[in-house]
Design a protein around this motif. Sequence first.
Motif, PDB file in Angstrom:
ATOM      1  N   ASP A   1       0.815  -1.230   0.000  1.00 36.71           N
ATOM      2  CA  ASP A   1       0.000   0.000   0.000  1.00 36.71           C
ATOM      3  C   ASP A   1       0.839   1.266   0.000  1.00 36.71           C
ATOM      4  O   ASP A   1       0.299   2.360   0.146  1.00 36.71           O
ATOM      5  CB  ASP A   1      -0.913   0.005   1.234  1.00 36.71           C
ATOM      6  N   THR A   2       2.179   1.155  -0.151  1.00 35.97           N
ATOM      7  CA  THR A   2       3.010   2.352  -0.102  1.00 35.97           C
ATOM      8  C   THR A   2       3.860   2.473  -1.357  1.00 35.97           C
ATOM      9  O   THR A   2       4.129   1.479  -2.047  1.00 35.97           O
ATOM     10  CB  THR A   2       3.953   2.320   1.122  1.00 35.97           C
ATOM     11  N   PRO A   3       4.322   3.684  -1.652  1.00 30.62           N
ATOM     12  CA  PRO A   3       5.233   3.855  -2.793  1.00 30.62           C
ATOM     13  C   PRO A   3       6.494   2.999  -2.667  1.00 30.62           C
ATOM     14  O   PRO A   3       7.019   2.512  -3.676  1.00 30.62           O
ATOM     15  CB  PRO A   3       5.571   5.348  -2.734  1.00 30.62           C
ATOM     16  N   LEU A   4       6.985   2.790  -1.444  1.00 35.38           N
ATOM     17  CA  LEU A   4       8.178   1.963  -1.253  1.00 35.38           C
ATOM     18  C   LEU A   4       7.941   0.528  -1.712  1.00 35.38           C
ATOM     19  O   LEU A   4       8.843  -0.118  -2.264  1.00 35.38           O
ATOM     20  CB  LEU A   4       8.602   1.971   0.215  1.00 35.38           C
TER      21      LEU A   4
ATOM     22  N   ALA B   1      -0.556  -2.339  -6.212  1.00 37.72           N
ATOM     23  CA  ALA B   1      -0.687  -1.271  -5.220  1.00 37.72           C
ATOM     24  C   ALA B   1      -2.143  -1.146  -4.789  1.00 37.72           C
ATOM     25  O   ALA B   1      -3.043  -1.068  -5.633  1.00 37.72           O
ATOM     26  CB  ALA B   1      -0.203   0.045  -5.807  1.00 37.72           C
ATOM     27  N   VAL B   2      -2.364  -1.140  -3.481  1.00 35.45           N
ATOM     28  CA  VAL B   2      -3.715  -1.063  -2.930  1.00 35.45           C
ATOM     29  C   VAL B   2      -3.838   0.214  -2.102  1.00 35.45           C
ATOM     30  O   VAL B   2      -3.054   0.436  -1.167  1.00 35.45           O
ATOM     31  CB  VAL B   2      -4.020  -2.290  -2.041  1.00 35.45           C
ATOM     32  N   ALA B   3      -4.808   1.054  -2.456  1.00 39.30           N
ATOM     33  CA  ALA B   3      -4.991   2.335  -1.768  1.00 39.30           C
ATOM     34  C   ALA B   3      -5.862   2.156  -0.527  1.00 39.30           C
ATOM     35  O   ALA B   3      -6.823   2.890  -0.315  1.00 39.30           O
ATOM     36  CB  ALA B   3      -5.603   3.360  -2.723  1.00 39.30           C
ATOM     37  N   SER B   4      -5.508   1.188   0.301  1.00 34.70           N
ATOM     38  CA  SER B   4      -6.275   0.932   1.525  1.00 34.70           C
ATOM     39  C   SER B   4      -5.511   1.382   2.765  1.00 34.70           C
ATOM     40  O   SER B   4      -5.964   1.185   3.881  1.00 34.70           O
ATOM     41  CB  SER B   4      -6.592  -0.560   1.642  1.00 34.70           C
ATOM     42  N   GLY B   5      -4.333   2.013   2.530  1.00 33.53           N
ATOM     43  CA  GLY B   5      -3.546   2.506   3.651  1.00 33.53           C
ATOM     44  C   GLY B   5      -3.565   4.017   3.706  1.00 33.53           C
ATOM     45  O   GLY B   5      -4.622   4.642   3.668  1.00 33.53           O
ATOM     46  N   ASN B   6      -2.369   4.615   3.761  1.00 36.74           N
ATOM     47  CA  ASN B   6      -2.266   6.057   3.932  1.00 36.74           C
ATOM     48  C   ASN B   6      -1.984   6.809   2.631  1.00 36.74           C
ATOM     49  O   ASN B   6      -1.745   8.009   2.653  1.00 36.74           O
ATOM     50  CB  ASN B   6      -1.170   6.369   4.956  1.00 36.74           C
ATOM     51  N   TYR B   7      -1.983   6.095   1.505  1.00 31.70           N
ATOM     52  CA  TYR B   7      -1.739   6.737   0.215  1.00 31.70           C
ATOM     53  C   TYR B   7      -2.934   6.505  -0.708  1.00 31.70           C
ATOM     54  O   TYR B   7      -3.509   5.421  -0.727  1.00 31.70           O
ATOM     55  CB  TYR B   7      -0.471   6.173  -0.431  1.00 31.70           C
ATOM     56  N   GLY B   8      -3.276   7.537  -1.462  1.00 30.48           N
ATOM     57  CA  GLY B   8      -4.399   7.445  -2.376  1.00 30.48           C
ATOM     58  C   GLY B   8      -4.011   6.848  -3.710  1.00 30.48           C
ATOM     59  O   GLY B   8      -2.833   6.611  -3.997  1.00 30.48           O
ATOM     60  N   MET B   9      -5.005   6.624  -4.550  1.00 28.24           N
ATOM     61  CA  MET B   9      -4.784   6.020  -5.861  1.00 28.24           C
ATOM     62  C   MET B   9      -3.805   6.841  -6.701  1.00 28.24           C
ATOM     63  O   MET B   9      -2.930   6.294  -7.366  1.00 28.24           O
ATOM     64  CB  MET B   9      -6.107   5.877  -6.595  1.00 28.24           C
ATOM     65  N   ASP B  10      -3.937   8.170  -6.680  1.00 26.86           N
ATOM     66  CA  ASP B  10      -3.066   9.016  -7.496  1.00 26.86           C
ATOM     67  C   ASP B  10      -1.613   8.888  -7.056  1.00 26.86           C
ATOM     68  O   ASP B  10      -0.700   8.851  -7.885  1.00 26.86           O
ATOM     69  CB  ASP B  10      -3.517  10.476  -7.417  1.00 26.86           C
TER      70      ASP B  10
ATOM     71  N   PRO C   1       2.663   0.892 -11.039  1.00 29.90           N
ATOM     72  CA  PRO C   1       2.537  -0.515 -10.648  1.00 29.90           C
ATOM     73  C   PRO C   1       1.835  -1.304 -11.747  1.00 29.90           C
ATOM     74  O   PRO C   1       1.196  -0.714 -12.635  1.00 29.90           O
ATOM     75  CB  PRO C   1       1.692  -0.452  -9.373  1.00 29.90           C
ATOM     76  N   ASP C   2       1.926  -2.607 -11.701  1.00 27.90           N
ATOM     77  CA  ASP C   2       1.232  -3.432 -12.686  1.00 27.90           C
ATOM     78  C   ASP C   2      -0.276  -3.320 -12.518  1.00 27.90           C
ATOM     79  O   ASP C   2      -1.034  -3.503 -13.476  1.00 27.90           O
ATOM     80  CB  ASP C   2       1.680  -4.893 -12.543  1.00 27.90           C
ATOM     81  N   LEU C   3      -0.719  -3.035 -11.303  1.00 28.51           N
ATOM     82  CA  LEU C   3      -2.136  -2.793 -11.033  1.00 28.51           C
ATOM     83  C   LEU C   3      -2.237  -1.881  -9.829  1.00 28.51           C
ATOM     84  O   LEU C   3      -1.503  -2.042  -8.848  1.00 28.51           O
ATOM     85  CB  LEU C   3      -2.868  -4.116 -10.736  1.00 28.51           C
ATOM     86  N   ALA C   4      -3.141  -0.914  -9.905  1.00 28.61           N
ATOM     87  CA  ALA C   4      -3.475  -0.077  -8.754  1.00 28.61           C
ATOM     88  C   ALA C   4      -4.971  -0.189  -8.519  1.00 28.61           C
ATOM     89  O   ALA C   4      -5.763  -0.132  -9.472  1.00 28.61           O
ATOM     90  CB  ALA C   4      -3.077   1.384  -9.004  1.00 28.61           C
ATOM     91  N   CYS C   5      -5.378  -0.409  -7.274  1.00 33.72           N
ATOM     92  CA  CYS C   5      -6.793  -0.571  -6.975  1.00 33.72           C
ATOM     93  C   CYS C   5      -7.103  -0.003  -5.591  1.00 33.72           C
ATOM     94  O   CYS C   5      -6.207   0.198  -4.764  1.00 33.72           O
ATOM     95  CB  CYS C   5      -7.204  -2.040  -7.044  1.00 33.72           C
ATOM     96  N   VAL C   6      -8.374   0.268  -5.362  1.00 36.23           N
ATOM     97  CA  VAL C   6      -8.810   0.838  -4.085  1.00 36.23           C
ATOM     98  C   VAL C   6      -8.930  -0.251  -3.030  1.00 36.23           C
ATOM     99  O   VAL C   6      -8.469  -0.102  -1.900  1.00 36.23           O
ATOM    100  CB  VAL C   6     -10.158   1.574  -4.249  1.00 36.23           C
ATOM    101  N   ARG C   7      -9.564  -1.371  -3.400  1.00 34.87           N
ATOM    102  CA  ARG C   7      -9.736  -2.500  -2.491  1.00 34.87           C
ATOM    103  C   ARG C   7      -8.931  -3.684  -3.018  1.00 34.87           C
ATOM    104  O   ARG C   7      -8.831  -3.891  -4.222  1.00 34.87           O
ATOM    105  CB  ARG C   7     -11.216  -2.906  -2.406  1.00 34.87           C
ATOM    106  N   ILE C   8      -8.384  -4.460  -2.110  1.00 32.29           N
ATOM    107  CA  ILE C   8      -7.555  -5.584  -2.522  1.00 32.29           C
ATOM    108  C   ILE C   8      -8.349  -6.621  -3.313  1.00 32.29           C
ATOM    109  O   ILE C   8      -7.808  -7.313  -4.171  1.00 32.29           O
ATOM    110  CB  ILE C   8      -6.872  -6.226  -1.288  1.00 32.29           C
TER     111      ILE C   8
END
Length: 495
Positions: A427-430, A444-453, A460-467
């Motif tokens: 869920d992080t850029p790292l 990449a999953v935007a379920s932590g402290n970082y948003g989709m943008d 990433p190969d895939l970015a999503c809001v929910r896993i």
Amino acid sequence: MVSSAQSPGPTEPKFHPPTNLEAVQDDFYNKGVAFIEGCNEESLTKLAHQFGDIVRPRNEVNGAGISNIRFAPSLAGKGYSSDELYFHTDRSGWEHPPRIIMSTLTRKSTAGGESLLADTTRILKDIKDQGDGLYELLTNSKHASFRSDDGALIPRPIFDESSGLFRFRFDDSIQLSASLVVRFQQLLDILYRNSFAISLQEGQGYLLDNHRFLHGRTSFTGAREMLRALVNISPPLPIVTILFDIDGTLCRSEEMSVDAYYSCISDIVGKPITHTNTTVNLHGRTDLGLLHDVLDYHTVDNKSSVIEQFLQLHPSYLQKSLNKGLLSVPCPGAKETLEWLATRTDTEKSNNSSPNLRIGLMTGNSCTNALLKLTAAGINTSFFDLRISAFGDTHMDRLSLIQDSMAKLRAIDGHNFQESKVIVVGDTPLDIECAKQAGCAAVAVASGNYGMDDLAVLGPDLACVRISESKAYLDSCLGASVQAALAAPVSMVGG
């Protein structure tokens, strides 16, 4: 036992029964050689089939493909004499020599007959360290030719850098250029000082990586007999490995984590260290790396002692924070996605096919803390293979976490390991940056402290809001793995 005159080999080789497939595979893929004992023709044949396809012997055919290597002047090849058998690659004239040599001693000679082994990994390092141009001669097909079965001499490098295959022999089936002939004694000296001898007892033997190890035999007297199988490794089913981050990816437990972390440090150093008086970024960090930065920020002396105490006490503080009502809760869709992946694996097992999926953890937490957080969030920890997982109490940064898991996977899979078949879910850029640097796919999953943008911009190969939104992508990766296995060419058996 090992000849004391030779030093580079194992001082005391560890023998495994041929039925202990996991131990034999681990040694073969990690060391290039595995030693076996209590082995006869039946168990040798069974072990060979567990690795792949037996290559038809050149001189003898007994139905099972096992050669009886003994003194037999009527058969072609120096292996059927009692003379010294010089270091060589079996079937060195073939375009693709058999990958494995499996042997077991059935009758010990009266004197002599030790097996000679040389690891070309050591030989090549020795040659490179000298830096005098010999390495360049060995890697150029202009300087060596090997005789094929039809008698033709085919130019081939002694060491093929692209495939990792080292091929060599001492007889008239190899032809060297003048440049290499004048360096030949130097090459032999390097080869012999990186070799060792094994005196096998009856029922003992070895599996040798014929692409990496050279082998030979000392001269002998008496009736020495050895059974041998040449084996081509079957094309493996490509295995997809998914490594999950925990915090912000599978569960959220910020209050519990922050409370436990800073309470533990404060009690050890004897002064208040809190989240509010520490401007150190927490996200995507490992426990160990964060601890170093926090202690440096507060100029804490005797860091090594504090770190040792912290790593020992931290799990108990996390449990205290949980007992205080600071919860760990699953991220949206996390339990559903893990259960779906577990179902995929169970279906493959029930169909008697090898699972092409492994699930591990790649987390900044220690193993104990990771399992505690997941259990507190109601996530079944049996989903995860801890043998391939990496944890943050032994690594300073995110990249070393991935490299740890990759090393573990490579040890299990050997040459069949593919970085591209590893998917890091975080869920992080790292998480994204380190996955890409290691050659892995990144979800990449935007379920932590970082948003989709914030995540999508890193590619990433895939970015999503929910896993749970990653299931279609993961399913396509698993399906592609199976299709690749079905399309792989069948390994050919040499004549």
